[in-house]
Design an enzyme around this catalytic site. Sequence first.
Site, PDB file in Angstrom:
ATOM      1  N   ILE A  17       0.841  -1.196   0.000  1.00 29.55           N
ATOM      2  CA  ILE A  17       0.000   0.000   0.000  1.00 29.55           C
ATOM      3  C   ILE A  17       0.875   1.244   0.000  1.00 29.55           C
ATOM      4  O   ILE A  17       0.609   2.213  -0.706  1.00 29.55           O
ATOM      5  CB  ILE A  17      -0.921   0.038   1.241  1.00 29.55           C
ATOM      6  CG1 ILE A  17      -1.864  -1.158   1.249  1.00 29.55           C
ATOM      7  CG2 ILE A  17      -1.704   1.324   1.273  1.00 29.55           C
ATOM      8  CD1 ILE A  17      -2.696  -1.242   2.533  1.00 29.55           C
ATOM      9  N   GLY A  18       1.909   1.227   0.810  1.00 28.45           N
ATOM     10  CA  GLY A  18       2.784   2.391   0.862  1.00 28.45           C
ATOM     11  C   GLY A  18       3.873   2.195   1.872  1.00 28.45           C
ATOM     12  O   GLY A  18       4.020   1.126   2.454  1.00 28.45           O
ATOM     13  N   GLY A  20       5.743   4.000   5.280  1.00 29.89           N
ATOM     14  CA  GLY A  20       5.712   5.020   6.308  1.00 29.89           C
ATOM     15  C   GLY A  20       7.133   5.382   6.694  1.00 29.89           C
ATOM     16  O   GLY A  20       8.088   4.912   6.065  1.00 29.89           O
ATOM     17  N   GLY A  23       8.399   2.007   8.402  1.00 26.29           N
ATOM     18  CA  GLY A  23       8.145   0.665   7.869  1.00 26.29           C
ATOM     19  C   GLY A  23       7.331   0.711   6.616  1.00 26.29           C
ATOM     20  O   GLY A  23       7.032   1.761   6.055  1.00 26.29           O
ATOM     21  N   LYS A  39       1.134  -2.874   9.047  1.00 22.54           N
ATOM     22  CA  LYS A  39       2.363  -2.074   9.074  1.00 22.54           C
ATOM     23  C   LYS A  39       3.477  -3.046   9.457  1.00 22.54           C
ATOM     24  O   LYS A  39       3.416  -3.693  10.506  1.00 22.54           O
ATOM     25  CB  LYS A  39       2.223  -0.993  10.130  1.00 22.54           C
ATOM     26  CG  LYS A  39       2.891   0.308   9.784  1.00 22.54           C
ATOM     27  CD  LYS A  39       2.416   1.384  10.745  1.00 22.54           C
ATOM     28  CE  LYS A  39       3.002   2.709  10.367  1.00 22.54           C
ATOM     29  NZ  LYS A  39       2.561   3.779  11.236  1.00 22.54           N
ATOM     30  N   ASP A 138       0.520  14.637  13.499  1.00 23.21           N
ATOM     31  CA  ASP A 138       0.888  14.413  12.097  1.00 23.21           C
ATOM     32  C   ASP A 138      -0.353  14.413  11.218  1.00 23.21           C
ATOM     33  O   ASP A 138      -0.531  13.524  10.376  1.00 23.21           O
ATOM     34  CB  ASP A 138       1.653  13.084  11.978  1.00 23.21           C
ATOM     35  CG  ASP A 138       2.393  12.947  10.655  1.00 23.21           C
ATOM     36  OD1 ASP A 138       2.698  11.817  10.264  1.00 23.21           O
ATOM     37  OD2 ASP A 138       2.634  13.985  10.003  1.00 23.21           O
TER      38      ASP A 138
END
Lengths: 356, 151
Positions: A17-18, A20, A23, A39, A138
């Site tokens: 998905i992406g 961070g 991680g 994650k 954030d």
Amino acid sequence: MDATFNYVASLTLLEPIGEGVFGEVHRYSDPVHGDVAVKRFFRSKFGSEEAWVEACAAALKEARNLKALEHDNVVKFHQVLRTPDADEFLIVMEYCEGKSARQLTGANVVSLPRAKAIIRDTAIGLNYIHGNGYLHRDIKPDNILLKADGRAKLGDFGFVTDDLQFGFATPYGTAMYWAPEVLAEQACSELSDVYSLGVSFLNLVSGDQWFLRDGKGCLLAEGDNGDPYLKPKMLFLPHVPPAWRNTIAKLCRRETMNRCQSLGAAVNSIARLPAVEPWICTIEEEVIRWELVKGTRRVRVEWQSYLGRPGEHWSAWSEDMSGKGRRTIAVSHRGDKWKAIYTALQSFFASRAVKA
Amino acid sequence: MSVIAVVVVSEKIVLAEGTINADQTVTIIKDETFDLEKGDRKLAYVVMHKRIADRLMQGIESVVLKASAGGRNPATTAVLHAAELRGVFLAAVPNHVPVRQLQKNHLSRNFGSRKVDEYLKDDVFFDENFDGADLRKGSREAAFLLLSATP
């Protein structure tokens, strides 16, 4: 007696998905929860055993924060896992099918009602977090996750903290969304989360193309340290009504005393935003287009070579649903400068506003 | 633990949170207004329910709500909308929080010697009986419910 048992978790890896800060995030299939977001923290990505142990502790803290903050507008936490050899640490969370609000801002297709609904949900989730003594630290479109039904949920709790001294915490996150007092004093508070929410709202009603551009009337400037910051004077897309502009501006006030004073107040000011016509605004590099379906006809507006480029002009017309039967509604005057064009567009949209 | 007094009208919910002091005065903790979202009223009710449920989640001993006024008042749209929103509020109150509903004429009969509206205009009365956070004039009716709900 060692009471730890290594049960097998039946997770099936589906797709990345992406990434961070600490991680990677992948979509998995879970036999109970269905699609989940995981994650993943890898020991191999950390330079030392000490750094790895710290990362695992931080990830566990994120999981605990998520668990403590269960709410309809906060991404749900499922479980924490580690591999038998302890080389990988996983936080298993709710999967948000609609990805994040960044996908919307990046697509540069703006719908004010949708932006409002997303920010309203985010503000309610953030208000809940603050009510439980936490800060997020954030807030940005990347961390506003979207479900298939359109609900927005706060995600990425890597920086959420209840570790507050006198109501402040150390800052993390993306500088563009940071409040001025955070950039200067390096301390976050509830009001700095309000500011970040405001900048995210501005981003959502602008799309990335308008929000991040350089040149005339740009929204961002570069600070002494090279980090971008929001300029006090904001040039909104011309269809954004005055009440919306005022509300967003109040969330983003540089001085804390002039800013919306709490998330509760922010939620309320968002609730009071007047209804708007559901224009779909598409922002490209050379042209901005608006489209509105009214009964059996479609109203279109185009702003070509916007903000002072050669050949700048705008026009509005209606057509039937097949694109035929074009009728001109308004056009710009030859020789108008960009400010006059911008004002004329504002007046055009204001004249078509939803009557209270 | 504090008490929340609530007045619901067609487009907003006014909350006054306070603690009842031993001398029957009230210390105001918070005075807030929850405006109903503009546009689709059904969606606005869903959002309001969520906001109220979040608000009442922690540290609330009880709720005092200004009840619907029956009788001679015509059922205008505003009156009906206020009743609907009152229902949304009641549905959002957590199960463990008791709710007491007080009608205005009941308050007038059972508190002091004056009508409620006379008390609401009396600055001295409010100075004498309320301290703590600033109280907006528009929240006085809710705050008055706190006072009349004292044991």
